[in-house]
Design an enzyme around this catalytic site. Structure first.
Site, PDB file in Angstrom:
ATOM      1  N   ARG A 224     -37.663 -54.015 -38.568  1.00 39.88           N
ATOM      2  CA  ARG A 224     -36.229 -53.699 -38.462  1.00 39.88           C
ATOM      3  C   ARG A 224     -35.430 -54.789 -39.177  1.00 39.88           C
ATOM      4  NH1 ARG A 224     -37.554 -49.281 -37.603  1.00 39.88           N
ATOM      5  NH2 ARG A 224     -37.251 -48.017 -35.730  1.00 39.88           N
ATOM      6  N   HIS A 272     -36.240 -48.052 -46.603  1.00 39.76           N
ATOM      7  CA  HIS A 272     -36.778 -47.675 -45.286  1.00 39.76           C
ATOM      8  C   HIS A 272     -37.701 -46.448 -45.382  1.00 39.76           C
ATOM      9  CE1 HIS A 272     -35.893 -47.914 -40.696  1.00 39.76           C
ATOM     10  NE2 HIS A 272     -37.137 -47.492 -40.936  1.00 39.76           N
TER      11      HIS A 272
HETATM   12  P1  NAP Z   1     -46.124 -51.440 -30.696  1.00 40.94           P
HETATM   13  O1  NAP Z   1     -47.374 -50.652 -30.656  1.00 40.94           O
HETATM   14  O2  NAP Z   1     -45.237 -51.441 -29.498  1.00 40.94           O
HETATM   15  O3  NAP Z   1     -46.539 -52.949 -31.040  1.00 40.94           O
HETATM   16  C1  NAP Z   1     -45.659 -54.002 -30.953  1.00 40.94           C
HETATM   17  C2  NAP Z   1     -46.414 -55.313 -31.102  1.00 40.94           C
HETATM   18  O4  NAP Z   1     -45.466 -56.401 -31.080  1.00 40.94           O
HETATM   19  C3  NAP Z   1     -47.380 -55.582 -29.938  1.00 40.94           C
HETATM   20  O5  NAP Z   1     -48.539 -56.207 -30.429  1.00 40.94           O
HETATM   21  C4  NAP Z   1     -46.604 -56.547 -29.045  1.00 40.94           C
HETATM   22  O6  NAP Z   1     -47.413 -57.411 -28.258  1.00 40.94           O
HETATM   23  C5  NAP Z   1     -45.869 -57.353 -30.095  1.00 40.94           C
HETATM   24  N1  NAP Z   1     -44.692 -57.997 -29.529  1.00 40.94           N
HETATM   25  C6  NAP Z   1     -43.595 -57.436 -28.963  1.00 40.94           C
HETATM   26  N2  NAP Z   1     -42.731 -58.369 -28.536  1.00 40.94           N
HETATM   27  C7  NAP Z   1     -43.305 -59.568 -28.823  1.00 40.94           C
HETATM   28  C8  NAP Z   1     -42.918 -60.914 -28.603  1.00 40.94           C
HETATM   29  N3  NAP Z   1     -41.758 -61.217 -27.998  1.00 40.94           N
HETATM   30  N4  NAP Z   1     -43.749 -61.887 -29.019  1.00 40.94           N
HETATM   31  C9  NAP Z   1     -44.932 -61.595 -29.614  1.00 40.94           C
HETATM   32  N5  NAP Z   1     -45.365 -60.326 -29.848  1.00 40.94           N
HETATM   33  C10 NAP Z   1     -44.558 -59.329 -29.457  1.00 40.94           C
HETATM   34  O7  NAP Z   1     -45.196 -50.990 -31.934  1.00 40.94           O
HETATM   35  P2  NAP Z   1     -45.658 -50.226 -33.271  1.00 40.94           P
HETATM   36  O8  NAP Z   1     -45.858 -48.783 -33.026  1.00 40.94           O
HETATM   37  O9  NAP Z   1     -46.781 -50.976 -33.878  1.00 40.94           O
HETATM   38  O10 NAP Z   1     -44.323 -50.366 -34.166  1.00 40.94           O
HETATM   39  C11 NAP Z   1     -43.739 -51.621 -34.490  1.00 40.94           C
HETATM   40  C12 NAP Z   1     -42.367 -51.438 -35.108  1.00 40.94           C
HETATM   41  O11 NAP Z   1     -42.482 -50.954 -36.455  1.00 40.94           O
HETATM   42  C13 NAP Z   1     -41.492 -50.356 -34.461  1.00 40.94           C
HETATM   43  O12 NAP Z   1     -40.845 -50.852 -33.299  1.00 40.94           O
HETATM   44  C14 NAP Z   1     -40.503 -50.015 -35.557  1.00 40.94           C
HETATM   45  O13 NAP Z   1     -39.339 -50.809 -35.421  1.00 40.94           O
HETATM   46  C15 NAP Z   1     -41.231 -50.402 -36.840  1.00 40.94           C
HETATM   47  N6  NAP Z   1     -41.464 -49.226 -37.732  1.00 40.94           N
HETATM   48  C16 NAP Z   1     -40.959 -49.243 -38.988  1.00 40.94           C
HETATM   49  C17 NAP Z   1     -41.184 -48.147 -39.839  1.00 40.94           C
HETATM   50  C18 NAP Z   1     -40.690 -48.122 -41.262  1.00 40.94           C
HETATM   51  O14 NAP Z   1     -40.755 -47.059 -41.914  1.00 40.94           O
HETATM   52  N7  NAP Z   1     -40.236 -49.222 -41.818  1.00 40.94           N
HETATM   53  C19 NAP Z   1     -41.930 -47.043 -39.371  1.00 40.94           C
HETATM   54  C20 NAP Z   1     -42.428 -47.067 -38.080  1.00 40.94           C
HETATM   55  C21 NAP Z   1     -42.194 -48.172 -37.256  1.00 40.94           C
HETATM   56  P3  NAP Z   1     -48.371 -56.816 -27.098  1.00 40.94           P
HETATM   57  O15 NAP Z   1     -49.465 -56.081 -27.845  1.00 40.94           O
HETATM   58  O16 NAP Z   1     -48.880 -58.013 -26.401  1.00 40.94           O
HETATM   59  O17 NAP Z   1     -47.530 -55.905 -26.258  1.00 40.94           O
END
Ligand code: NAP
Length: 309
Positions: A224, A272
């Site tokens: 983001r 994006h």
């Molecule tokens: P996810 O499965 O919820 O994974 C989030 C990861 O971040 C987890 O490993 C979590 O740790 C870690 N995390 C969260 N807060 C943290 C903190 N304070 N300190 C350290 N680690 C932390 O999310 P996802 O599905 O992989 O997606 C990630 C993000 O990608 C989405 O939220 C979205 O904003 C972005 N995205 C972008 C696009 C694009 O087209 N650019 C597309 C899709 C998604 P834990 O494993 O320990 O919980």
């Protein structure tokens, strides 16, 4: 039960078609032209007008149309009883991995560098590093990050990850929490941000973080725009501590015409598009959750309101 779609500025035709194709009998309502909102228990949302959910007094589930839920959670007027879910479709992970691999290889093999040379008609090869000499740090090693990390490791890169909680991923060194952040950053020649946007992660790509990266590190932000302190990035590239960045997400989208990123020679911009939810596949999970809600069963991809993701 019926589903209401509550969004702002999104092309809904592919979503309506996909939902109707999978469930022809579905009663689909589109905000703001819908009526009898007390009948709605399930909403599908993306960048909704803040406060809109309050107009549905019986809402039990708000399903994000993508992997992120920050656009929902930023609404100060969320119905307390509603469960928030997100899309956890494997296609999103595949698309994200393909895109980040392309950005990494573009940087490692100097394709942007040679594009700049091409404009000047310059024929000047420069040495390059092998993948095994490069460590890639993936900040946020969840559904998307862990798949990205594994694919990069298959290409020969050393890959580490950073998360909030301990996890075991084959061939990936996972660092945990604030205590291990400096150690994680200290080895990352390429830093990929795949964190969710929360109170803890907003502005995390800042000068303190950049300072801890090795000289010449490269930044990839596909999470983001609000993760990045834009001025700090420009400053750290301009003094030569960072070698550049590829950015797919921005604080303001579309990126304003007069933004300095457009003209910066070491910043690559994409609009994006790293990994876009495909309605045709995502609606399966959404309809599954719709049925689960009706049967009082646990929902897939439910997020924690305390953690914010
Ligand atoms: P996810 O499965 O919820 O994974 C989030 C990861 O971040 C987890 O490993 C979590 O740790 C870690 N995390 C969260 N807060 C943290 C903190 N304070 N300190 C350290 N680690 C932390 O999310 P996802 O599905 O992989 O997606 C990630 C993000 O990608 C989405 O939220 C979205 O904003 C972005 N995205 C972008 C696009 C694009 O087209 N650019 C597309 C899709 C998604 P834990 O494993 O320990 O919980």
């Amino acid at each position: 039960m019926s589903i209401a779609i509550i969004t702002r500025g999104k092309d809904l035709i592919p979503w309506v078609n996909a939902l109707k194709a999978k469930r022809p009998t579905l009663d689909l309502r589109i905000y703001p032209d819908d009526t009898n909102r007390e009948e709605i228990e399930f909403a599908l949302a993306w960048n909704h007008p803040l406060g809109a959910f309050r107009k549905y007094p019986n809402l039990k589930c708000i399903a994000s149309m993508g992997a992120g839920v920050d656009h929902i959670l930023k609404d100060p007027d969320l119905p307390e009883a509603a469960i928030i879910t997100r899309v956890t479709d494997q296609n999103l992970a595949r698309d994200m991995a393909e895109f980040t691999v392309a950005l990494v290889m573009n940087h490692v093999r100097g394709l942007s560098f040679y594009k700049r040379q091409e404009h000047k008609h310059l024929w000047k090869p420069k040495p390059y590093l092998n993948s095994s000499d490069i460590t890639i740090g993936v900040m946020g090693i969840g559904v998307l990050g862990s798949y990205v990390a594994t694919q990069l490791n298959i290409l020969g890169f050393k890959v580490s990850g950073w998360a909030r909680t301990t996890k075991e991923i084959e061939h990936i060194d996972v660092y945990v929490g604030q205590e291990e952040l400096d150690a994680f950053l200290g080895t990352a020649n390429i830093l990929i941000c795949l964190l969710p946007l929360t109170k803890e992660t907003i502005n995390i790509l800042n000068k303190q973080t950049f300072r801890k990266l090795p000289e010449g590190a490269f930044i990839i932000n596909v999470a983001r725009g609000e993760h990045l302190v834009e001025r700090d990035l420009i400053d750290f590239i301009d003094v030569g501590h960072l070698s550049g960045a590829s950015l797919d997400v921005f604080r303001e989208e579309p990126l304003p015409q007069n933004h300095p990123f457009w003209e910066h020679p070491y910043i690559n911009i994409t609009p994006h598009i790293a990994s876009i939810t495909n309605p045709a596949t995502a609606v399966s999970q959404i309809l599954e959750n719709y049925d689960r809600l009706r049967n009082n069963e646990p929902l897939i991809g439910a997020v924690s309101l305390t953690k914010g993701y």
